[in-house]
Design an enzyme around this catalytic site. Structure first.
Site, PDB file in Angstrom:
ATOM      1  N   CYS A 117     -21.601  22.609 -16.599  1.00  0.00           N
ATOM      2  CA  CYS A 117     -21.965  20.846 -17.401  1.00  0.00           C
ATOM      3  C   CYS A 117     -20.493  19.400 -16.225  1.00  0.00           C
ATOM      4  O   CYS A 117     -20.423  19.548 -15.045  1.00  0.00           O
ATOM      5  CB  CYS A 117     -22.595  20.457 -18.210  1.00  0.00           C
ATOM      6  SG  CYS A 117     -22.681  18.193 -18.150  1.00  0.00           S
ATOM      7  N   HIS A 203     -27.335  22.683 -19.234  1.00  0.00           N
ATOM      8  CA  HIS A 203     -26.681  23.347 -20.577  1.00  0.00           C
ATOM      9  C   HIS A 203     -27.242  24.697 -20.708  1.00  0.00           C
ATOM     10  O   HIS A 203     -27.844  24.327 -21.539  1.00  0.00           O
ATOM     11  CB  HIS A 203     -26.317  22.511 -21.712  1.00  0.00           C
ATOM     12  CG  HIS A 203     -25.217  20.929 -20.975  1.00  0.00           C
ATOM     13  ND1 HIS A 203     -24.122  21.343 -21.583  1.00  0.00           N
ATOM     14  CD2 HIS A 203     -25.710  19.731 -20.629  1.00  0.00           C
ATOM     15  CE1 HIS A 203     -23.724  20.755 -21.162  1.00  0.00           C
ATOM     16  NE2 HIS A 203     -24.089  19.686 -21.312  1.00  0.00           N
ATOM     17  N   GLU A 205     -26.403  26.661 -22.598  1.00  0.00           N
ATOM     18  CA  GLU A 205     -25.977  27.384 -23.839  1.00  0.00           C
ATOM     19  C   GLU A 205     -26.323  26.403 -24.777  1.00  0.00           C
ATOM     20  O   GLU A 205     -26.474  26.342 -26.350  1.00  0.00           O
ATOM     21  CB  GLU A 205     -24.118  27.561 -24.404  1.00  0.00           C
ATOM     22  CG  GLU A 205     -23.748  25.709 -24.111  1.00  0.00           C
ATOM     23  CD  GLU A 205     -23.338  24.943 -22.611  1.00  0.00           C
ATOM     24  OE1 GLU A 205     -23.295  23.352 -22.784  1.00  0.00           O
ATOM     25  OE2 GLU A 205     -24.574  25.180 -21.854  1.00  0.00           O
TER      26      GLU A 205
END
Length: 255
Positions: A117, A203, A205
């Protein structure tokens, strides 16, 4: 003959933000969030591997302690630049310093670079392309991506869906970079320079719990309008491929 021991990759996580309260309470920092992602990626390998066998992680707060946060490139093998609420095109001292450090790692040729990002945008800036606000607006929650042929090979799948939380973008591919993925809202979703860098605008994660909390905070903070918020909440629990992206990161680090 015995098996050859391969030392774990020394990956420095450059934390470009502090998580929202619920994420912070559970994981401590974005270093903890990425540790959780890589643990799941290592467990999903065939055969499964413990994280410690593949990665030696360190976390570095580059926003609040920029003067002494950066690891000496000689002591690491790779960096991962996290997401952030800040804009990669701003000229705050710490953002300029991060861009310079990233450029130094890229130009040195030995330290690999992963960008997520904001980190994806910092890599774009370090490589000399324009980064700025996307006139098409926000991308949030689980979003389907169209993969290029190189992207299909690299991620090991025909299409990709991961969480998004951004309104800034990299406008064009840097010299020598290969495009991996695109969406209708943002053309440069992921890029790759072999043995140098791999970046994603999304993202990998994030989990649905994390994104739900971020969406609610941004809705009540007036950052997201009700339509965008409700659209994101509708897709927040959709299946996503964050762990597959992390496996691609592991393969990149081992190339």
């Amino acid at each position: 003959m015995g098996s050859v021991y391969i030392a774990p990759i020394r990956l420095a996580i450059l934390e470009a933000d502090t998580p929202v309260p619920g994420i912070k309470a559970k994981y401590g920092s974005y270093g903890g969030v990425f540790k959780y992602l890589f643990e799941r990626a290592c467990a999903s390998l065939n055969p499964p591997q413990p994280l410690s066998a593949l990665l030696e992680l360190s976390s570095h707060d580059i926003v609040n302690h920029p003067g002494d946060a950066y690891p000496d490139p000689e002591t690491i093998d790779a960096i991962l630049i996290t997401g952030s609420k800040y804009s990669a095109y701003d000229n705050d001292d710490w953002i300029v310093r991060l861009t310079q450090y990233t450029r130094r790692c890229l130009e040195g040729g030995r330290v690999r670079v992963i960008g997520v990002c904001f980190g994806h945008q910092i890599v774009g800036r370090a490589l000399g392309v324009e980064v700025g606000k996307n006139v098409r607006g926000w991308e949030i929650s689980v979003t389907e991506h169209e993969l290029t042929e190189e992207g299909k090979k690299l991620f090991g799948m025909q299409k990709l869906a991961i969480h998004q939380m951004h309104r800034d973008q990299v406008f064009s591919l840097p010299p020598g970079a290969v495009q991996l993925a695109r969406t209708d809202v943002c053309d440069v979703q992921a890029m790759y320079i072999p043995q140098r860098c791999i970046t994603v605008q999304g993202h990998p994660e994030f989990t649905d719990d994390m994104v739900r909390e971020i969406l609610e905070m941004r809705r009540y903070g007036g950052i997201l309008g009700p339509d965008i918020f409700e659209d994101g909440m509708r897709r927040v629990s959709n299946k996503h491929d964050g762990v597959a992206v992390a496996r691609a990161f592991l393969r990149f680090l081992r190339q």
